[in-house]
Design a protein around this motif. Sequence first.
Motif, short mmCIF file in Angstrom:
data_model
loop_
_atom_site.label_atom_id
_atom_site.label_comp_id
_atom_site.label_asym_id
_atom_site.label_seq_id
_atom_site.Cartn_x
_atom_site.Cartn_y
_atom_site.Cartn_z
N GLU A 352 25.35 -20.23 -15.59
CA GLU A 352 26.63 -20.30 -16.28
C GLU A 352 27.11 -21.74 -16.42
O GLU A 352 27.64 -22.14 -17.46
CB GLU A 352 27.67 -19.47 -15.50
N THR A 353 26.90 -22.52 -15.37
CA THR A 353 27.35 -23.91 -15.41
C THR A 353 26.55 -24.73 -16.40
O THR A 353 27.09 -25.57 -17.13
CB THR A 353 27.27 -24.54 -14.00
N ILE A 354 25.23 -24.50 -16.47
CA ILE A 354 24.40 -25.21 -17.46
C ILE A 354 24.88 -24.87 -18.88
O ILE A 354 25.05 -25.75 -19.72
CB ILE A 354 22.91 -24.83 -17.29
N ALA A 355 25.10 -23.59 -19.13
CA ALA A 355 25.55 -23.17 -20.46
C ALA A 355 26.91 -23.77 -20.81
O ALA A 355 27.11 -24.30 -21.91
CB ALA A 355 25.60 -21.64 -20.53
N LEU A 356 27.85 -23.70 -19.86
CA LEU A 356 29.19 -24.23 -20.12
C LEU A 356 29.18 -25.75 -20.26
O LEU A 356 29.92 -26.30 -21.09
CB LEU A 356 30.14 -23.82 -18.98
N SER A 357 28.36 -26.42 -19.47
CA SER A 357 28.32 -27.89 -19.56
C SER A 357 27.77 -28.34 -20.90
O SER A 357 28.23 -29.34 -21.47
CB SER A 357 27.48 -28.47 -18.42
N THR A 358 26.77 -27.61 -21.42
CA THR A 358 26.23 -27.92 -22.75
C THR A 358 27.31 -27.73 -23.81
O THR A 358 27.47 -28.55 -24.71
CB THR A 358 25.02 -27.02 -23.05
#
Length: 907
Positions: A352-358
């Motif tokens: 989730e954090t990778i997706a949101l950071s992108t």
Amino acid sequence: MNTLLVVIFSFGYLLLLFGVAYWAEKRSNQNSNTLKPYVYALSMAVYCTAWTFYGSIGRVADFGPDFLAIYIGPTIAAPLWFLIIRKMIRICKAQRITSIADFISARYGKNTSLGTLATIVCVLGVIPYISLQIKAIATTFAFLVNHPQHTSSSTNISLLSNIPFWITVLLAIFIIIFGTRKVDSTERHEGMVTAVAFESIVKLVAFLVGGIFVVFFLFNGFDDIFSRAAAIPALQKSFTFDSSYNYTDWLVMCILSMFAVLLLPRQFQVAVVENVDEKHLYKAIWLFPLYLLIINVFVLPIALAGQLLPISSNFEADFSILSLPFVYQHQEITLLVYLGGFSAATGMIIVETIALSTMLSNNFLIPLILKVTPFKKIFIHKVERSIKNIRRLSIILILLLAYAYFAEIAESYSLVSTGLISFAAVAQFAPAVIGGMFWSRANKNGALLGIISGFIIWFFTLIIPAIIGAGLLPKEILSEGLFGLGLLKPNQLFGLSAFTTLTHAFFWSMFINVLLYVLGSLYTKSTNQEEIQAELFINVSKYRVAYETSVNRTGQIKIKEIKSLMEQFLGQEKTKQLLTHFSRRYQLNLLQEDANADQRLITYAEKILSGVIGSASSRILIESIVKEEEISLNEVVEILKESQQFISLNKELQQKSEQLKKASDALELANMQMKEAEIIKDDFLYSITHELRTPLTSIRAFSEILYDNPELDTLQRQQFLATMIKEIERLSRLITQVLDLEKLESGKQSLHHQEIAIKKLVEDVLHALSQLIKDKNITLSTSFPEHIPIVHGDQDLLSRVVNNLVSNAIKYCSEKDGEIKVMVLENEGCIKINITDNGEGIPDKDKNYVFNKFYQTENQTKKAEGSGLGLAICKKIVELHQGEIGVVDAETSGACFYFTLPIEIIS
């Protein structure tokens, strides 16, 4: 439980994740293609978070079987993935889309405002969901180290000893290392995906072990638990819905979960962005629902057990699976269950954090930077470092916000209620995403109106009550309404009081969202860019070939400027590779760098850059250096058609060019080929006459001796006759082989296709040669895979190939300690048979000739009995079966002959 043990266990597991991810990254090019579909399907099980591991159990305690709606929704939606997710995958690959926000932005004219709005909705909507994972970690950790003095709050631990905080920090480090290694977000994070798939296995195994312990060790099976629970009136509600249950809630949760499995940033990341091959959906379509079924088998019995057995009264029912083995002093099971819940929580946080950071970097921060000239210059000067730092900052910011939400608000709410809040948030994308893929009239105005209105209602009806519950806003808003207006009560908006909180919020947010989306699209005009993107999204399969260079701009820019821009983001080497491939494919001259760039090249560059900084940011960047004119949808469609026609025409011209070249070469080499044919014919006649003369000479000589010497004794006469018979047999074999070879080469040999069990075929041949192998004291070893697919072919001809190769191995095996190995294996859609001896081997310079006719008579140094046609015949037989045959050096000494057969042969 010992605090140090739990700490070591927690951080040790995170280090193991580092190791798995690192190993997967290192072996990314070596990983078996057969495993990738399973890794893909298991990575989608990141859907099962701490909510699944703990929250479902608590949901049973309160509402009975309604928790199943969260898993029935995705299961029902799975068959639709070929329609929805496959189309998403194709669109994202064509336009290099990297997130759900980027998808929405790209569909509606690469609109920056929409991308920013979608990012804000995702961040605010999913932060509570991430925080509940931190809550699960904090609560379970505190229970293990503080029991029985445990309380539900764990935020009173000092910062230095606040394990959940430091786990969050370590997760941030993990995500930064494996989630920001490449600036191109469309490149796969194989290490991260493998780690998430590994976590899916860990949490499943842990949950099953915990369930087996509860059901079969604390009780005497399912019947025992259910019968004891059925005898208690208070627990009977766990088996079925009572009369007061609102079935509308069930329907709403099913719909929310159907949307969530498509639209949650982490699900979009693993299902769409990380997809390597859309065929992997074939595996995921049944394996993912099966995973959901298996992980929920023990939910109901564990929930009942938690209420039947004495556990700490101040411990939430959600965590019964952990507390039961702990209370009954089974430390090893307790630690495994804790690890499963820990795995479920951390896996969700990572993806989730990778997706949101992108999303945060590509759709909010980078577009903001590119619009401010001083910041833009700094950004462009050191692009790669700037992008990575922005994403790292985004990761830290997201996790800090999640931790702050956990510390201030999340402690007051259950895992399920918090998760459903996030489901309702991302559901606001459903009209814009699904409608955008199938409805051409949809435009950015409708999408903006729909998402904004839906998000505001979601925030007012679900988040405001949570903030009020935490004491951060006055309670009067709930009882009297916002600004004292009764129609603006969060739980009874516009006077509607028939629904529960979640259903109430979902009804109003989706109703207003869809209404404004449709009206806004119908009564406002789409821009040319929106019409272009709508055409490309809706008809992605139609324009798949021309998609790569869909010309939708008319501005001018030098080739060297495009090249320089791409080099700043991608580096010189990768830019060179991309432009070389592009120029070859479309026959464009990119060497004259001062010339104006072809419009397709500009669009291509924008598409490539969108994989790095998002479609909205790449469009801003291209627009800043290219002065454009408007171009209509009809013009674009015509360009696309022309592009398709150009590609087809280009292929036809290439084919004709190749045909002309072949014809020219054929004419030029005709004389040489005729001469070579004469030489080949002469060589063949010489070889065959030589081979025929040898046995004939021997037969004649012995015949004359017998004729001239009638007084020869009987023993000598029998020896001469035996030699003659042997030479006659040799002559017969030679003639038969010559006829067989002619039949194979002329195409007169027909194959009698049938299903062949390769293992039995090989074993039959080896059995026939067993006495010869035994006579020469040769050690024979065989190796077969556990399952060998059936192949189709001519059993007699293939037996002949194996017989010939094994016979050769026997002849040329070492005279002392001879050894032959026969190995059958499956390799990339083929069956491969290796036959290895430990003889002197074949010199490298001769390996290209061993399958030539009469090779033995001209090149072989070690003469053996035979005609020299055996391997030539083997080669023809294998080629008739669409296989390959060859020879390589054995690992130690000798030669390894091999041939392959495709698993499916079309006759």
